[in-house]
Structures are given as structure tokens and as C-alpha cells.
Design a protein around this motif. Structure first.
Motif, PDB file in Angstrom:
ATOM      1  N   SER A  78       0.824  -1.206   0.000  1.00 16.07           N
ATOM      2  CA  SER A  78       0.000   0.000   0.000  1.00 16.07           C
ATOM      3  C   SER A  78       0.860   1.259   0.000  1.00 16.07           C
ATOM      4  O   SER A  78       1.520   1.572   0.986  1.00 16.07           O
ATOM      5  N   ARG A  79       0.817   1.976  -1.113  1.00 17.09           N
ATOM      6  CA  ARG A  79       1.539   3.258  -1.173  1.00 17.09           C
ATOM      7  C   ARG A  79       0.941   4.262  -0.206  1.00 17.09           C
ATOM      8  O   ARG A  79       1.645   5.066   0.384  1.00 17.09           O
ATOM      9  N   GLU A  80      -0.375   4.207  -0.037  1.00 15.10           N
ATOM     10  CA  GLU A  80      -1.066   5.116   0.877  1.00 15.10           C
ATOM     11  C   GLU A  80      -0.579   4.912   2.318  1.00 15.10           C
ATOM     12  O   GLU A  80      -0.297   5.876   3.032  1.00 15.10           O
ATOM     13  N   ALA A  81      -0.461   3.661   2.740  1.00 13.41           N
ATOM     14  CA  ALA A  81       0.015   3.358   4.101  1.00 13.41           C
ATOM     15  C   ALA A  81       1.448   3.827   4.272  1.00 13.41           C
ATOM     16  O   ALA A  81       1.791   4.474   5.277  1.00 13.41           O
ATOM     17  N   LEU A  82       2.302   3.535   3.310  1.00  7.88           N
ATOM     18  CA  LEU A  82       3.710   3.920   3.404  1.00  7.88           C
ATOM     19  C   LEU A  82       3.866   5.439   3.436  1.00  7.88           C
ATOM     20  O   LEU A  82       4.626   5.977   4.246  1.00  7.88           O
ATOM     21  N   GLN A  83       3.141   6.136   2.592  1.00 10.48           N
ATOM     22  CA  GLN A  83       3.217   7.595   2.573  1.00 10.48           C
ATOM     23  C   GLN A  83       2.776   8.184   3.910  1.00 10.48           C
ATOM     24  O   GLN A  83       3.399   9.095   4.441  1.00 10.48           O
ATOM     25  N   PHE A  84       1.696   7.645   4.468  1.00 11.56           N
ATOM     26  CA  PHE A  84       1.217   8.136   5.753  1.00 11.56           C
ATOM     27  C   PHE A  84       2.256   7.881   6.846  1.00 11.56           C
ATOM     28  O   PHE A  84       2.527   8.758   7.679  1.00 11.56           O
ATOM     29  N   LEU A  85       2.837   6.701   6.856  1.00  9.61           N
ATOM     30  CA  LEU A  85       3.858   6.381   7.857  1.00  9.61           C
ATOM     31  C   LEU A  85       5.054   7.328   7.742  1.00  9.61           C
ATOM     32  O   LEU A  85       5.584   7.801   8.753  1.00  9.61           O
ATOM     33  N   ARG A  86       5.480   7.582   6.525  1.00  6.18           N
ATOM     34  CA  ARG A  86       6.606   8.513   6.316  1.00  6.18           C
ATOM     35  C   ARG A  86       6.270   9.900   6.853  1.00  6.18           C
ATOM     36  O   ARG A  86       7.083  10.525   7.533  1.00  6.18           O
ATOM     37  N   GLU A  87       5.083  10.390   6.525  1.00  3.27           N
ATOM     38  CA  GLU A  87       4.667  11.716   6.992  1.00  3.27           C
ATOM     39  C   GLU A  87       4.602  11.759   8.515  1.00  3.27           C
ATOM     40  O   GLU A  87       5.065  12.723   9.131  1.00  3.27           O
ATOM     41  N   GLU A  88       4.042  10.735   9.105  1.00  2.00           N
ATOM     42  CA  GLU A  88       3.905  10.708  10.559  1.00  2.00           C
ATOM     43  C   GLU A  88       5.286  10.649  11.222  1.00  2.00           C
ATOM     44  O   GLU A  88       5.527  11.329  12.221  1.00  2.00           O
ATOM     45  N   ALA A  89       6.186   9.878  10.668  1.00  2.00           N
ATOM     46  CA  ALA A  89       7.543   9.790  11.221  1.00  2.00           C
ATOM     47  C   ALA A  89       8.236  11.150  11.193  1.00  2.00           C
ATOM     48  O   ALA A  89       8.937  11.517  12.135  1.00  2.00           O
ATOM     49  N   ARG A  90       8.043  11.881  10.131  1.00  2.00           N
ATOM     50  CA  ARG A  90       8.705  13.185   9.989  1.00  2.00           C
ATOM     51  C   ARG A  90       8.001  14.303  10.754  1.00  2.00           C
ATOM     52  O   ARG A  90       8.654  15.228  11.228  1.00  2.00           O
TER      53      ARG A  90
END
Length: 181
Positions: free
Chosen positions: A83-95
């Protein structure tokens, strides 16, 4: 809201009633797991919720104020490796998050979800000012399979000033090439 109200809103916003109904079922299943004292969910269980599950998980995360639920939802997103959506959200949340527990969970989840595809992203956190975030990034590297990840982790271990991090990494698993040490 009643389920009829939710279905009406979903239909008015362009979503099909079937999609809203499916999303409601996914949400109910997730809520059940989040309230279990000893959850027995697995990566396969999370992925078995279907393609729309990451979107539902993300919305539940945004709607929640309970730290434990938010942590579990971030961990869950790490199981959706397609899931690109899940990965993108995780990246944003981490940053972006200011909460160190959520940041650390997101960093580990990115490593779990994407492996070496996100090696450069996870590597950024090896230099973080918070030692617990550095440890989370190192744990993400331990989950990755591959020579580049192992090399970066070994270099990091030799340069890390907080000895407790290196000791904890040794306790978590034996790194390839260090079996006899």
C-alpha cells in the motif's frame, strides 16, 4: 451517528453504500482487536481486511486520541507492504509528529513495510537527536534483509555513542556475521 446516517453521508459524498458498509465492517473488526487485552492479530490478519483497510486504519488513527490505539494502528500500517497510501502516511507521521513514541513506531513500521526500498528514509533517523528514535531506526534496519542494510547498521553501531543502544541491538537479534562473537 447511526449506521443509516453514516451510509447516507457516504452516499452523498460519492461513496457507494457497499463501500461504506465494508469500511464499517473493517472498522468494527479493528476496534475489536484494539480492545482485546491480549491481541492475537497477525500481519496476515491485517492484510486480510482487504485493500481498503489502510485507508480505514489511517482514518481511525486520525480520529483517535488514545496513544495505545494510535501506536497499534501505526504498527498495523507496517503490515501493508503493497500500500503506497500506508507507506506515505507512515513517512509523513515519522517526519511530522512531535510525539516520540508515535515517531518511533512509524519509523519501525516504514522499515517493516518497505524494507530496503526505504533504506535512505530510515537512515535519516539514525542521526536523530532522540536516542530512542535512533534505536527505532536501527531496529528497522535489523528487520531489513540485505547487504546494504547490514552494512549501514554495522557502521551505525560502531559510531553510536549511547552504549545502551548497541547493547539492546545485540539482545534483539544476532546480526549476520556476528554469530560467534
Amino acid at each position: 451517528f447511526s449506521s443509516l446516517t453514516i451510509l447516507g453521508l457516504a452516499f452523498a459524498l460519492g461513496a457507494s453504500p457497499a463501500r461504506a458498509n465494508n469500511d464499517d465492517k473493517i472498522k468494527m473488526s479493528i476496534e475489536d482487536v484494539l480492545t482485546q487485552r491480549h491481541p492475537r492479530d497477525t500481519p496476515t490478519w491485517w492484510r486480510g481486511l482487504g485493500e481498503s483497510a489502510p485507508r480505514v486504519v489511517i482514518q481511525m488513527y486520525k480520529d483517535s486520541t488514545k496513544i495505545y490505539h494510535r501506536v497499534r494502528l501505526l504498527e498495523a500500517l507496517g503490515h501493508f507492504d503493497q500500500s503506497r497510501e500506508a507507506l506515505q502516511f507512515l513517512r509523513e507521521e515519522a517526519r511530522e509528529t512531535q510525539d516520540d513514541v508515535l515517531r518511533n513506531t512509524a519509523v519501525v513500521a516504514v522499515g517493516r513495510a518497505a524494507g530496503e526500498k526505504e533504506i535512505d528514509f530510515v537512515e535519516e533517523f539514525l542521526g536523530h537527536k532522540d536516542p530512542h528514535t535512533r534505536y527505532a531506526a536501527a531496529r528497522a534496519f535489523q528487520m531489513m534483509k540485505g547487504t546494504r542494510a547490514r552494512d549501514i547498521l554495522n557502521k551505525y553501531r560502531s559510531m553510536e555513542k549511547a552504549s545502551w543502544i548497541v547493547a539492546k541491538l545485540d539482545d534483539v537479534c544476532v546480526l549476520p556475521g556476528r554469530e560467534g562473537q
